[in-house]
Scaffold this motif. Sequence first.
Motif, PDB file in Angstrom:
ATOM      1  N   GLU A 179      99.281  79.972  43.346  1.00 46.69           N
ATOM      2  CA  GLU A 179     100.660  79.485  43.239  1.00 46.69           C
ATOM      3  C   GLU A 179     100.867  78.669  41.963  1.00 46.69           C
ATOM      4  N   VAL A 180      99.931  77.790  41.661  1.00 44.14           N
ATOM      5  CA  VAL A 180     100.044  76.965  40.460  1.00 44.14           C
ATOM      6  C   VAL A 180      99.917  77.830  39.207  1.00 44.14           C
ATOM      7  N   ALA A 181      99.067  78.829  39.254  1.00 43.45           N
ATOM      8  CA  ALA A 181      98.885  79.718  38.103  1.00 43.45           C
ATOM      9  C   ALA A 181     100.177  80.455  37.763  1.00 43.45           C
ATOM     10  N   LYS A 182     100.955  80.776  38.760  1.00 45.53           N
ATOM     11  CA  LYS A 182     102.238  81.434  38.497  1.00 45.53           C
ATOM     12  C   LYS A 182     103.151  80.528  37.678  1.00 45.53           C
ATOM     13  N   LEU A 183     103.063  79.230  37.915  1.00 47.09           N
ATOM     14  CA  LEU A 183     103.886  78.273  37.173  1.00 47.09           C
ATOM     15  C   LEU A 183     103.303  77.953  35.800  1.00 47.09           C
ATOM     16  N   ALA A 184     101.999  77.747  35.756  1.00 46.11           N
ATOM     17  CA  ALA A 184     101.348  77.290  34.526  1.00 46.11           C
ATOM     18  C   ALA A 184     100.982  78.426  33.573  1.00 46.11           C
ATOM     19  N   GLU A 185     100.823  79.628  34.085  1.00 40.81           N
ATOM     20  CA  GLU A 185     100.449  80.802  33.298  1.00 40.81           C
ATOM     21  C   GLU A 185      99.219  80.558  32.417  1.00 40.81           C
ATOM     22  N   PRO A 186      98.094  80.159  33.024  1.00 40.93           N
ATOM     23  CA  PRO A 186      96.886  79.906  32.224  1.00 40.93           C
ATOM     24  C   PRO A 186      96.316  81.195  31.640  1.00 40.93           C
ATOM     25  N   LYS A 187      95.579  81.046  30.549  1.00 39.74           N
ATOM     26  CA  LYS A 187      94.919  82.191  29.918  1.00 39.74           C
ATOM     27  C   LYS A 187      93.861  82.765  30.850  1.00 39.74           C
ATOM     28  N   GLU A 188      93.156  81.884  31.547  1.00 37.99           N
ATOM     29  CA  GLU A 188      92.144  82.317  32.502  1.00 37.99           C
ATOM     30  C   GLU A 188      91.938  81.238  33.555  1.00 37.99           C
ATOM     31  N   ILE A 189      91.369  81.626  34.669  1.00 36.04           N
ATOM     32  CA  ILE A 189      91.040  80.701  35.752  1.00 36.04           C
ATOM     33  C   ILE A 189      89.569  80.886  36.067  1.00 36.04           C
ATOM     34  N   TYR A 190      88.879  79.775  36.221  1.00 37.99           N
ATOM     35  CA  TYR A 190      87.445  79.828  36.493  1.00 37.99           C
ATOM     36  C   TYR A 190      87.128  78.876  37.635  1.00 37.99           C
TER      37      TYR A 190
END
Length: 62
Positions: free
Chosen positions: A10-21
Amino acid sequence: MKYVEKWVEEVAKLAEPKEIYFCDGSDEEAHWIMEKGLKEEKINGKPVFYELNQEKWPFAYL
């Protein structure tokens, strides 16, 4: 899906990070993260971490 994974999604949809680890906490991972922060990752063109004098302070970074 686990609660944390759902929250990250959910947070990634808002923040649009290059990658998640997701960290596993191993010593190997810690060394990998430090190397990446010293050599690859940059903030405003500068390394994320700086290596201190390893003779005086082994394994110390800013």
